[in-house]
Each structure stands twice: as structure tokens, then as C-alpha cells.
Design a protein around this motif. Structure first.
Motif, PDB file in Angstrom:
ATOM      1  N   VAL A  67       0.104  -0.231  -7.717  1.00  0.00           N
ATOM      2  CA  VAL A  67      -0.607   1.012  -7.421  1.00  0.00           C
ATOM      3  C   VAL A  67      -1.261   0.854  -6.058  1.00  0.00           C
ATOM      4  O   VAL A  67      -1.966  -0.130  -5.808  1.00  0.00           O
ATOM      5  N   GLY A  68      -1.012   1.789  -5.170  1.00  0.00           N
ATOM      6  CA  GLY A  68      -1.578   1.691  -3.837  1.00  0.00           C
ATOM      7  C   GLY A  68      -1.630   3.029  -3.156  1.00  0.00           C
ATOM      8  O   GLY A  68      -1.205   4.056  -3.705  1.00  0.00           O
ATOM      9  N   GLU A  69      -2.141   3.044  -1.947  1.00  0.00           N
ATOM     10  CA  GLU A  69      -2.239   4.291  -1.187  1.00  0.00           C
ATOM     11  C   GLU A  69      -0.870   4.685  -0.660  1.00  0.00           C
ATOM     12  O   GLU A  69      -0.129   3.861  -0.139  1.00  0.00           O
ATOM     13  N   PHE A  70      -0.546   5.943  -0.822  1.00  0.00           N
ATOM     14  CA  PHE A  70       0.697   6.499  -0.301  1.00  0.00           C
ATOM     15  C   PHE A  70       0.337   7.570   0.718  1.00  0.00           C
ATOM     16  O   PHE A  70      -0.365   8.528   0.413  1.00  0.00           O
ATOM     17  N   TYR A  71       0.815   7.370   1.939  1.00  0.00           N
ATOM     18  CA  TYR A  71       0.522   8.343   2.995  1.00  0.00           C
ATOM     19  C   TYR A  71       1.782   8.556   3.817  1.00  0.00           C
ATOM     20  O   TYR A  71       2.455   7.597   4.204  1.00  0.00           O
ATOM     21  N   GLY A  72       2.098   9.803   4.075  1.00  0.00           N
ATOM     22  CA  GLY A  72       3.249  10.079   4.924  1.00  0.00           C
ATOM     23  C   GLY A  72       3.561  11.551   4.981  1.00  0.00           C
ATOM     24  O   GLY A  72       3.069  12.345   4.178  1.00  0.00           O
ATOM     25  N   ALA A  73       4.369  11.912   5.966  1.00  0.00           N
ATOM     26  CA  ALA A  73       4.841  13.291   6.104  1.00  0.00           C
ATOM     27  C   ALA A  73       6.304  13.298   5.692  1.00  0.00           C
ATOM     28  O   ALA A  73       7.183  13.015   6.494  1.00  0.00           O
ATOM     29  N   ASN A 115      12.363  -6.829  -3.647  1.00  0.00           N
ATOM     30  CA  ASN A 115      11.350  -7.633  -2.963  1.00  0.00           C
ATOM     31  C   ASN A 115      10.480  -6.875  -1.974  1.00  0.00           C
ATOM     32  O   ASN A 115       9.258  -6.937  -2.045  1.00  0.00           O
ATOM     33  N   ASN A 116      11.059  -6.130  -1.041  1.00  0.00           N
ATOM     34  CA  ASN A 116      10.229  -5.530   0.011  1.00  0.00           C
ATOM     35  C   ASN A 116      10.415  -4.031   0.144  1.00  0.00           C
ATOM     36  O   ASN A 116      10.154  -3.454   1.193  1.00  0.00           O
ATOM     37  N   VAL A 117      10.883  -3.371  -0.911  1.00  0.00           N
ATOM     38  CA  VAL A 117      11.047  -1.915  -0.901  1.00  0.00           C
ATOM     39  C   VAL A 117      10.121  -1.322  -1.949  1.00  0.00           C
ATOM     40  O   VAL A 117      10.111  -1.762  -3.099  1.00  0.00           O
ATOM     41  N   GLN A 118       9.319  -0.352  -1.549  1.00  0.00           N
ATOM     42  CA  GLN A 118       8.415   0.334  -2.470  1.00  0.00           C
ATOM     43  C   GLN A 118       8.883   1.772  -2.666  1.00  0.00           C
ATOM     44  O   GLN A 118       9.155   2.470  -1.682  1.00  0.00           O
ATOM     45  N   ILE A 119       8.946   2.195  -3.927  1.00  0.00           N
ATOM     46  CA  ILE A 119       9.427   3.524  -4.271  1.00  0.00           C
ATOM     47  C   ILE A 119       8.300   4.296  -4.950  1.00  0.00           C
ATOM     48  O   ILE A 119       8.003   4.064  -6.128  1.00  0.00           O
ATOM     49  N   PRO A 120       7.610   5.198  -4.229  1.00  0.00           N
ATOM     50  CA  PRO A 120       6.545   5.980  -4.864  1.00  0.00           C
ATOM     51  C   PRO A 120       7.096   6.805  -6.026  1.00  0.00           C
ATOM     52  O   PRO A 120       8.122   7.470  -5.898  1.00  0.00           O
ATOM     53  N   LEU A 121       6.411   6.756  -7.141  1.00  0.00           N
ATOM     54  CA  LEU A 121       6.839   7.498  -8.332  1.00  0.00           C
ATOM     55  C   LEU A 121       6.164   8.856  -8.364  1.00  0.00           C
ATOM     56  O   LEU A 121       5.589   9.283  -9.363  1.00  0.00           O
TER      57      LEU A 121
END
Length: 224
Positions: free
Chosen positions: A45-51, A72-78
Motif C-alpha cells: 500500500v503506497g501513494e499513487f500519483y500520476g496523470a 520484482n520491480n513492477v507495481q500495478i495499482p489496483l
């Protein structure tokens, strides 16, 4: 057990957001279990910011967004747009493999990865040299998956030869080619990247319609 998507402003965010839904944190472990064989290693769980596509390319900030950790190094916001396709994505056992098949294709080509990885620009170097965590525009990938399965899948399963698909694609433009003036080029299946995209699309359609005969997977050399 069904995963019930919840409004972002109630589930994971302190922001006032009206049209986004997310996997509840309490159900993330269940989704990780379903995706473990697909390369998912866990969640955080973390901050998600983007356009990105989630909010029509307007900046959006979600302080406590659940994200899958993939390879390993890819995060997929749910976090997704509120629609039936989002609900199907996290609950339909056929769509989860399709999602990662589509994502892997995007990540195989630098110019395609630029569309789905926040902050990455292929003009500055290859994706392999991108040292930041790769945060995925998961709403865009989910939308593209819905285009393939929901909008095109039924029609694609009925095509009988490559020429049929090329003609169908000229009308529906599921696979894009560069335009000449006001007209798009005829789809060039001699292009290895374009052929790989079409084969990937049909692999996804085959998950729902196994009898589809067109474009079986061939051994391809991927060029970034």
C-alpha cells in the motif's frame, strides 16, 4: 470468493474522488493468491500519483493505494474506472491471465512501455535502463483488455483467414498503423512487432474462445 470493488474515497483515499474504484486492502491477499502463478509476488500500500487513463490524463493523487508487486520491480495499482470490466477483471479467472499477457507485451517494446509506465520516456533510454520502480497505468491496460475481449472478441473468433482480419481491422482499427494523410496504412503483418501484437490479441481471445484458429503463436525475436 468474489472481490468487491469499493469507491476510492471510502476504500483507500483521503481524496474526494467519485468515479474510481479499488480492490479493498482486506482482499488484496486473495487477489495475490489468484495471481501468484502469473508472476505476482505480493502487494503493498503506497501513494499513487500520476496523470493517466484513470482520470482522463488529469493528475490524481491517492495516498493509500493498493498495488500488486509483479516481477520484482513492477507495481500495478489496483485502482480502476468504475465499470463492469473492472469487476470482471479481478473476478473472472480468464481475464487475469489476459491482463498480464497484455502487460507483458507492452513491457516488451520501449515505445509501447512508454504508454503504460508512469514517468518513462523511451527517448531517454531503454526500459531496461529505467532505474525507477515501474508503476503501471493499470486503468489503461484494463481498458485495452476490455477493447480486445468485450468489443472485439466475438467478432474475431468468427474470422477465417488473415485477409479477413486485415479487412476487419481496416474498419475497426483494433490494431493501429501509421496514417498516410487521412487514411491509415493497411496492416503489415510482415512487421514482427505488429505480428506479435496480433498474435497476443488472438491468444487473449483464445482464452475465452479456445477454438479460434487464426494467428497461432510463432517463435519471434522481440526488438525493444
Amino acid at each position: 470468493m468474489e472481490i468487491l470493488l469499493e469507491p476510492v474515497n471510502q476504500a483507500v483515499s483521503c481524496s474526494v474522488i467519485s468515479k474510481e474504484v479499488a480492490v479493498p486492502i482486506r482482499q488484496c491477499s486473495l487477489l495475490v493468491e489468484r495471481c501468484h502463478d502469473l508472476g505476482v509476488e505480493g502487494y503493498q500500500v503506497g501513494e499513487f500519483y500520476g496523470a493517466g487513463f484513470l482520470n482522463r490524463y488529469m493528475p490524481i493523487r491517492i495516498p493509500y493505494a493498493p498495488m500488486l508487486i509483479y516481477k520484482n520491480n513492477v507495481q500495478i495499482p489496483l485502482v480502476f474506472r468504475k465499470d463492469a470490466a473492472a469487476k470482471a477483471l479481478v473476478n473472472d479467472p480468464l481475464r487475469l491471465p489476459a491482463f498480464f499477457k497484455l502487460l507483458d507485451w507492452y513491457l516488451s517494446y520501449d515505445d509501447e512501455a512508454e504508454k503504460v509506465v508512469f514517468g518513462y520516456e523511451s527517448s531517454r533510454g531503454s526500459l531496461q535502463r529505467f532505474t525507477r520502480v515501474k508503476v503501471i497505468d493499470s486503468a489503461l491496460v484494463a481498458f485495452r483488455l476490455s477493447e480486445i475481449i468485450d468489443a472485439a472478441g466475438y467478432s474475431l473468433k468468427a474470422l477465417h483467414c488473415e485477409e479477413d482480419f486485415i479487412e476487419w481491422n481496416r474498419k475497426h482499427r483494433l490494431v493501429s498503423e501509421q496514417q498516410i494523410g487521412r487514411h491509415s496504412r493497411v496492416l503489415n503483418l510482415e512487421n514482427p512487432k505488429r505480428l506479435a501484437e496480433v498474435q497476443m490479441i488472438f491468444d487473449i481471445v483464445r482464452l475465452k474462445y479456445p477454438e479460434v484458429p487464426l494467428f497461432p503463436k510463432k517463435q519471434l525475436t522481440v526488438v525493444g
